[in-house]
Scaffold this active site. Structure first.
Site, mmCIF file in Angstrom:
data_model
loop_
_atom_site.group_PDB
_atom_site.id
_atom_site.type_symbol
_atom_site.label_atom_id
_atom_site.label_comp_id
_atom_site.label_asym_id
_atom_site.label_seq_id
_atom_site.Cartn_x
_atom_site.Cartn_y
_atom_site.Cartn_z
ATOM 1 C CD1 TRP A 156 -2.704 1.569 0.587
ATOM 2 C CD2 TRP A 156 -1.987 1.819 2.695
ATOM 3 N NE1 TRP A 156 -3.440 2.583 1.176
ATOM 4 C CE2 TRP A 156 -3.012 2.753 2.455
ATOM 5 C CE3 TRP A 156 -1.376 1.781 3.944
ATOM 6 C CZ2 TRP A 156 -3.439 3.648 3.433
ATOM 7 C CZ3 TRP A 156 -1.809 2.666 4.914
ATOM 8 C CH2 TRP A 156 -2.826 3.588 4.651
ATOM 9 C CG ASP A 236 -1.817 -2.129 7.831
ATOM 10 O OD1 ASP A 236 -2.862 -2.050 8.511
ATOM 11 O OD2 ASP A 236 -1.567 -1.359 6.880
ATOM 12 C CB ALA A 238 -6.934 -2.293 6.531
ATOM 13 C CE LYS A 271 -10.193 0.169 3.909
ATOM 14 N NZ LYS A 271 -9.748 1.006 2.873
HETATM 15 C C1 LMR Z 1 -6.912 2.056 -0.253
HETATM 16 O O1 LMR Z 1 -5.860 1.408 -0.242
HETATM 17 O O2 LMR Z 1 -7.434 2.476 -1.288
HETATM 18 C C2 LMR Z 1 -7.601 2.354 1.049
HETATM 19 O O3 LMR Z 1 -6.887 1.780 2.095
HETATM 20 C C3 LMR Z 1 -7.857 3.799 1.240
HETATM 21 C C4 LMR Z 1 -6.611 4.577 1.490
HETATM 22 O O4 LMR Z 1 -6.579 5.280 2.497
HETATM 23 O O5 LMR Z 1 -5.662 4.491 0.714
#
Ligand code: LMR
Length: 420
Positions: A156, A236, A238, A271
């Site tokens: 990410w 992490d 999420a 989420k």
């Molecule tokens: C994403 O990866 O799109 C989500 O986790 C939202 C974000 O904050 O990036």
């Protein structure tokens, strides 16, 4: 007399404005050093999508679940919990630096049922999963100033931004992008370059951006390799509940926690409870009771210096749901519906792509976990898709399949195929 005093007051005021205007025209003491930049690719794509007036635009961008009408709905269990809060909440006074500890405890018990809150796991409420990553990374840096974070490549993008802002070192370990399993030996080989006490970022469930998770056995082997090298899992998570199910996804975190003497864990409710804007998450520390009390006090200090105290509403919603078995069941069944829809979207898209582009194996999209999968496009092709077809994907090829309208899978696949 009265009149002339007024006139001189007016003149003085004008002089004052003139002086102020001069100052404003002079060199800027700070802001002229700023160079305009976009926050990150995900936010940039999300803003561009919102500003696009074309009919039939397709949003594969930011990680938000949408139903077939394009709405990100408020879950009914969340609405019911909110109603209870309106009826029953008697104060809006501060909840404290660590936030709602009952929420943190219940969340920790859901994810790590074999651990004992207050003994081998402690934590604070955090400002979303990102806020949890931030405070945990700051804690790591304050306790081990030389710490390096080992990240899967890809990961990410905000991981790098947050860790960069905290000022820790970063390094990569390899991770598959499309249709391979994570190669545990290759990951451990990369981690041979880590020094004792470094943190290894693991995505608990539903890897972002690839949707590829190691099997439980591989995850156990990876964790054992991490621990054997004196490294610390920094997990992490999420997307618990978006992959194989609430309990099954949580088991992945449990597998790591069971093997690691110490672990940092960032959890999000954005989420799985659909409460994105309420910024609700938890930052947990797993370890020995003896060491956790001082570490916890350091975590509180980090939080206090960041934002003082977290907002309450989202945590109160989640606590209310966890505390009430009927609401919890209701929420779990809504979560299952969301998961089923995402999985149906995955199947529809992978079949549609297979019909249009037969030279590739698209089953990895069907097998993927959670919201995201990558497709093999260049950033230029992703831009063309956006500009010419109004299909919004992240330039690295990430698609949020959770927002697809499956009835349009063929049409969308045909547009995607133009970029492949
Ligand atoms: C994403 O990866 O799109 C989500 O986790 C939202 C974000 O904050 O990036």
């Amino acid at each position: 007399m009265r009149q002339s005093r007024t006139a001189s007051d007016t003149r003085a005021a004008l002089d004052c404005f003139a002086a102020l205007a001069m100052t404003r025209k002079g060199p800027s003491p700070m802001f002229d050093k700023a160079v305009a930049r976009s926050v990150d690719q995900i936010i940039a794509i999300s803003r561009a999508y919102a500003g696009d007036a074309r009919d039939g635009k397709v949003d594969f961008g930011i990680g938000v679940y949408k139903d077939e009408t394009g709405l990100t709905p408020v879950m009914r269990a969340v609405k019911a919990a909110e109603q209870r809060l309106i009826d029953e909440q008697r104060t809006k006074t501060y909840v404290g630096v660590g936030g709602d500890q009952k929420f943190v405890e219940l969340f920790a018990r859901e994810v790590l049922p074999d651990h004992k809150f207050g003994e081998d796991v402690v934590g604070i409420q955090a400002v979303g999963g990102s806020g949890a990553v931030r405070v945990l990374a700051e804690l790591a840096k304050s306790l081990s100033p030389e710490v390096t974070f080992w990240l899967p490549d890809p990961t990410w993008p905000n991981h790098r931004a947050i860790l960069g802002a905290v000022g820790v070192g970063m390094a990569n370990y390899p991770y598959p992008k499309f249709d391979a399993e994570p190669d545990i030996d290759a990951i451990l080989c990369a981690l041979d370059g880590a020094k004792q006490g470094d943190c290894v970022v693991l995505h608990g469930a539903c890897h972002n951006p690839t949707g590829i998770d190691p099997s439980l056995d591989d995850l156990a082997r990876l964790t054992e390799g991490i621990v054997a090298r004196g490294l610390i899992p920094f997990v992490d998570s999420a997307y618990i509940g978006f992959g194989a199910g609430w309990r099954k996804d949580a088991e992945r975190v449990q597998v790591i926690a069971d093997r690691a003497p110490e672990m940092l864990l960032a959890l999000s409710c954005s989420k799985n409870f659909g409460i994105y804007r309420e910024r609700t998450g938890a930052a947990l520390l797993v370890g020995k009771e003896r060491d956790l009390a001082p570490a916890f006090s350091n975590l509180l200090t980090v939080a206090r210096a960041n934002y003082s105290m977290p907002p309450d509403h989202g945590a109160s919603i989640v606590r209310t749901i966890f505390e009430n078995p009927e609401l919890r069941e209701h929420w779990l069944s809504e979560l299952a519906d969301i998961r089923d829809r995402i999985n149906a979207n995955r199947t529809a898209l992978s079949l549609a792509l297979a019909r249009i582009k037969q030279d590739r194996d698209w089953t990895y999209i069907d097998r993927g976990q959670g919201m995201f999968s990558l497709i093999d496009v260049t950033p230029e092709a992703a831009t063309r898709l956006r500009e010419e077809e109004a299909v919004y994907i992240i330039p690295d090829g990430r698609m949020n399949i959770a927002s697809l309208d499956a009835s349009k899978a063929d049409e969308v696949a045909a547009k995607l195929a133009t970029a492949l």
